[in-house]
Design an enzyme around this catalytic site. Structure first.
Site, PDB file in Angstrom:
ATOM      1  N   LYS A  98       0.821  -1.212   0.000  1.00 53.88           N
ATOM      2  CA  LYS A  98       0.000   0.000   0.000  1.00 53.88           C
ATOM      3  C   LYS A  98       0.857   1.265   0.000  1.00 53.88           C
ATOM      4  O   LYS A  98       0.597   2.213  -0.748  1.00 53.88           O
ATOM      5  CB  LYS A  98      -0.911  -0.016   1.233  1.00 53.88           C
ATOM      6  CG  LYS A  98      -1.567   1.305   1.574  1.00 53.88           C
ATOM      7  CD  LYS A  98      -2.414   1.192   2.816  1.00 53.88           C
ATOM      8  CE  LYS A  98      -1.600   0.819   4.032  1.00 53.88           C
ATOM      9  NZ  LYS A  98      -0.661   1.882   4.436  1.00 53.88           N
ATOM     10  N   THR A  99       1.883   1.285   0.844  1.00 51.11           N
ATOM     11  CA  THR A  99       2.741   2.468   0.930  1.00 51.11           C
ATOM     12  C   THR A  99       3.428   2.741  -0.399  1.00 51.11           C
ATOM     13  O   THR A  99       3.558   3.886  -0.832  1.00 51.11           O
ATOM     14  CB  THR A  99       3.799   2.278   2.041  1.00 51.11           C
ATOM     15  OG1 THR A  99       3.127   2.067   3.284  1.00 51.11           O
ATOM     16  CG2 THR A  99       4.700   3.494   2.154  1.00 51.11           C
ATOM     17  N   ASP A 140      -4.447   7.921   2.985  1.00 54.13           N
ATOM     18  CA  ASP A 140      -3.975   6.597   3.396  1.00 54.13           C
ATOM     19  C   ASP A 140      -4.949   5.988   4.406  1.00 54.13           C
ATOM     20  O   ASP A 140      -5.621   6.713   5.141  1.00 54.13           O
ATOM     21  CB  ASP A 140      -2.588   6.756   4.034  1.00 54.13           C
ATOM     22  CG  ASP A 140      -1.955   5.430   4.398  1.00 54.13           C
ATOM     23  OD1 ASP A 140      -2.307   4.409   3.791  1.00 54.13           O
ATOM     24  OD2 ASP A 140      -1.091   5.414   5.305  1.00 54.13           O
ATOM     25  N   GLU A 141      -5.040   4.663   4.446  1.00 55.56           N
ATOM     26  CA  GLU A 141      -5.885   3.944   5.419  1.00 55.56           C
ATOM     27  C   GLU A 141      -7.316   4.490   5.443  1.00 55.56           C
ATOM     28  O   GLU A 141      -7.900   4.756   6.498  1.00 55.56           O
ATOM     29  CB  GLU A 141      -5.274   4.030   6.834  1.00 55.56           C
ATOM     30  CG  GLU A 141      -3.864   3.470   6.951  1.00 55.56           C
ATOM     31  CD  GLU A 141      -3.803   1.952   6.941  1.00 55.56           C
ATOM     32  OE1 GLU A 141      -4.832   1.326   6.637  1.00 55.56           O
ATOM     33  OE2 GLU A 141      -2.730   1.400   7.226  1.00 55.56           O
ATOM     34  N   GLN A 170      -9.765  -4.711   6.561  1.00 51.93           N
ATOM     35  CA  GLN A 170      -9.010  -4.363   7.760  1.00 51.93           C
ATOM     36  C   GLN A 170      -9.628  -3.170   8.482  1.00 51.93           C
ATOM     37  O   GLN A 170      -8.937  -2.444   9.213  1.00 51.93           O
ATOM     38  CB  GLN A 170      -7.556  -4.078   7.398  1.00 51.93           C
ATOM     39  CG  GLN A 170      -6.822  -5.280   6.834  1.00 51.93           C
ATOM     40  CD  GLN A 170      -5.344  -5.039   6.639  1.00 51.93           C
ATOM     41  OE1 GLN A 170      -4.577  -4.937   7.597  1.00 51.93           O
ATOM     42  NE2 GLN A 170      -4.923  -4.947   5.387  1.00 51.93           N
ATOM     43  N   ARG A 181      -0.947 -11.173   9.838  1.00 51.22           N
ATOM     44  CA  ARG A 181       0.288 -10.635  10.440  1.00 51.22           C
ATOM     45  C   ARG A 181       1.430 -11.653  10.339  1.00 51.22           C
ATOM     46  O   ARG A 181       2.599 -11.302  10.498  1.00 51.22           O
ATOM     47  CB  ARG A 181       0.089 -10.306  11.934  1.00 51.22           C
ATOM     48  CG  ARG A 181      -0.947  -9.244  12.300  1.00 51.22           C
ATOM     49  CD  ARG A 181      -0.832  -7.987  11.490  1.00 51.22           C
ATOM     50  NE  ARG A 181      -1.715  -8.032  10.325  1.00 51.22           N
ATOM     51  CZ  ARG A 181      -1.597  -7.242   9.266  1.00 51.22           C
ATOM     52  NH1 ARG A 181      -0.615  -6.364   9.199  1.00 51.22           N
ATOM     53  NH2 ARG A 181      -2.436  -7.326   8.256  1.00 51.22           N
TER      54      ARG A 181
END
Length: 639
Positions: free
Chosen positions: A17-18, A208-209, A239, A587
């Site tokens: 994503k980043t 973002d997010e 998420q 994770r």
């Protein structure tokens, strides 16, 4: 990606994503967009710094004029130029938590004479009510009715105090953290010239997010992007796990309705986990009805299937995890490459003790050590008085829980107690109530009643859980409600403490064990360990989001614990709990262990048989063959 128009990027777990955001910013700069015309909004300063640092390595431009940071940072920059339009000076001060506490305390004092000070919500609870109201764009009454129904009788006074608090802030030229967003929205809504200026200035807005935004943040984004409509939002609906903070799942799900011309891109290549772990994750999330369908695909080679561990009880669950951690470490895996995840902080209690016994270093990121929490110490201090009636520290802590008994008064009462030959017998007498001034007598009378009930119950079979329940029923539950915004979580902690106490036949042995756990200097604490320290991470799933480890252990994967029974009562609670499970699973990079006890102690119900979480049963329907299951099941050896 095309450079114009609204874009929705659904970035699956571990899909980069980043990278997508930073390359988008770099592409805009290379195509001629000036840095000052780009707005990048993130949720943490760390994320903003990381993205901007990466952009600098990709382009030759000076990006110092690019407006990039958290929502609050960006709001602050805009308000510094425009606060005067809202009735503030442009040199307004931002309140920290201590400033806010002091101001709220003053407002409480002004209104407090009309209310019962012993049961009325404390300043931090009122602050939580105000914050939820702001972030959910509701009034205070709606928040009290929904989240704090036991304060309905005080609603008029709560509204009076919170209204006074808001007026005082503006009169003092103060804004708290939430005000930055609230006032930015007000500026953009009520002052068309300001909205036009910033909407025209920012030709490209990136977020973002996005799945974590609340209504307030989503509205601000829409207002800032209203002119050019070049809005790129990146997030993962699977998420979205922060509704308790005000995050609105509908923001990402309805984005295409607000922007019908938007283009949707999906990032489904996962660079983190093995195919086996992703298979379990994909299967689990398919049971959610409201989602953007996607399938995570691994670039890594195959590995171990996730392992399901049914343990005899919570103690065997903790023993297995500690033993497996030690085996992995002996085989060369650093402790810091392993993490233990759980739905609620109290789920880690037995494991904290087990890791301490084994001498395995650990860091707790979900809060402070279980036995060092204030409410655990409060209740155990009542029990300490039964074991040692001359425990000065326990007396002073217990006395301090009652209205109008401060440090000076508590010391005076202790001086009286310390001179008595039979301290517990003395508690029942009138002299105990009269040993200090009249102001403290109501609180001391209440304390006397609680202690008398405890004394009467001490020594009965299975008495320690009963003693804990007496403390709760004698006013401590109301004390928790008035003092802390997370009352239900703290009550769960105390229920877990009562379950742990079941195995002790002696109050003295129970208290000795707690003292050893509290005073052992190994392991974690509320302070994060240095980055180079080698420690196991113990954390809630909420706080694990965005992180990764080679090996992940999930505790309490049992129905009622994952999903948490209380959360199922919330609207759309089951789907958010399933997203939590998905976050936890993703994770893990190499190995994943799903642990649950077959038997648990329930307060008032005794031992109860547990079943595996519905999220595990869903991915392995009845009748499916063992080799078709997305996990292996291990049998834990009997001790």
């Amino acid at each position: 990606m095309e450079e114009g128009g609204p874009l929705l990027v659904i970035a699956g777990a571990g899909s980069g994503k980043t990278r997508a955001l930073t390359y988008r910013v770099a592409r805009l700069l290379e195509s001629g967009v000036k840095p000052e015309h780009i707005l990048l909004a993130t949720f943490t300063n760390k994320a903003a710094r990381a993205m901007l640092a990466r952009v600098k390595t990709l382009v030759t431009h000076d990006i110092s004029s690019l407006c990039g940071g958290t929502f609050h940072h960006n709001a602050h920059l805009i308000l510094r130029r425009n606060a005067h339009l809202l009735g503030y000076e442009n040199n307004f001060s931002i309140m920290d938590s201590e400033d806010a506490r002091q101001l709220m305390a003053g407002c409480l004092t002004e209104v407090r004479s009309k209310v019962d000070g012993d049961k009325f919500p404390k300043g931090n609870v009122l602050a939580d009510i105000i914050s939820l109201a702001h972030n959910r764009m509701l009034d205070v009454a709606a928040i009290v009715e929904d989240r704090y129904p036991y304060f309905i009788r005080y609603l008029e006074d709560i509204i009076a105090i919170t209204s006074l608090y808001e007026r005082r802030k503006q009169a003092l030229n103060f804004m708290d953290f939430d005000d930055l967003l609230l006032n930015l929205r007000k500026l953009l809504m009520e002052f068309p010239e300001a909205r036009r200026y910033y909407a025209e200035r920012f030709s490209h807005v990136l977020v973002d997010e996005y799945q974590d935004t609340n209504l307030l943040q989503a509205e601000i984004v829409d207002l800032l992007a209203s002119h050019h409509r070049n809005l790129m939002v990146v997030g993962d609906d699977s998420q979205s796990i922060y509704s308790f903070r005000g995050a609105n799942f509908a923001n990402i799900m309805l984005f295409s309705k607000r922007y019908p011309e938007c283009k949707i891109f999906k990032l489904e290549t996962n660079y983190r986990s093995t195919p086996e772990i992703l298979h379990l994750a994909n299967l689990s999330i398919t049971n959610n009805e409201r989602q953007y369908e996607k399938t995570l695909k691994a670039v890594r080679a195959g590995g171990l299937k996730p392992i399901l561990i049914p343990a005899r009880n919570v103690f065997q669950q903790a023993s297995f995890v500690a033993q497996r951690i030690r085996e992995l470490h002996r085989n060369g895996l650093p402790y810091q490459e392993m993490a233990v995840l759980y739905r609620a902080h109290y789920h880690s209690m037995e494991l904290q003790m087990e890791l301490t016994r084994w001498g395995i270093p650990f860091e707790i990121r979900s809060g402070i050590r279980f036995f060092e929490q204030a409410h655990i110490k409060d209740v155990t201090c009542y029990l300490r008085l039964l074991a040692n009636p001359y425990d000065e520290l326990a007396w002073k802590r217990v006395l301090g829980l009652y209205v109008k008994i401060g440090k000076v008064t508590a010391d005076k009462i202790w001086q009286f107690i310390s001179k008595q030959k039979e301290a517990l017998t003395m508690v029942a007498g009138e002299a105990f109530i009269k040993c200090t001034g009249k102001g403290a007598m109501p609180g001391l009378t209440k304390c006397q009643g609680t202690l008398q009930r405890l004394i009467a119950a001490d020594g009965s079979k299975g008495h320690i859980p009963e003693l804990i329940q007496i403390v709760l029923d004698s006013g401590y539950q109301e004390y928790l409600q008035g003092k802390y915004p997370d009352t239900a979580t703290r009550e769960d902690d105390l229920a877990q403490l009562a379950g742990y106490a079941e195995k002790f036949y002696s109050l003295e042995n129970f208290l000795s064990e707690l003292a050893l756990m509290t005073n052992t200097d190994d392991g974690g604490g509320e302070t994060a360990a240095p980055e180079n320290s080698d420690k196991i991470v113990l954390t809630s799933i909420h706080q694990a989001k965005g992180l990764e480890w080679s090996v992940v252990f999930m505790l309490w994967c049992a129905e009622g614990m994952m999903p948490l029974a209380r959360a199922l009562n919330e609207p759309e609670g089951e789907e958010e709990e399933r997203r939590l499970f998905y976050v936890a699973v993703t994770r893990a990079k190499d190995e994943l262990y799903l642990c649950y006890p077959l038997v648990d102690y329930g307060r008032g119900m005794g031992n109860m048989t547990l079943s595996p979480s519905r999220f595990i049963r869903e991915v392995s329907p009845a009748g499916s063959r063992h080799r078709d299951r997305p996990y292996e099941q291990w049998v834990v050896d009997e001790e």
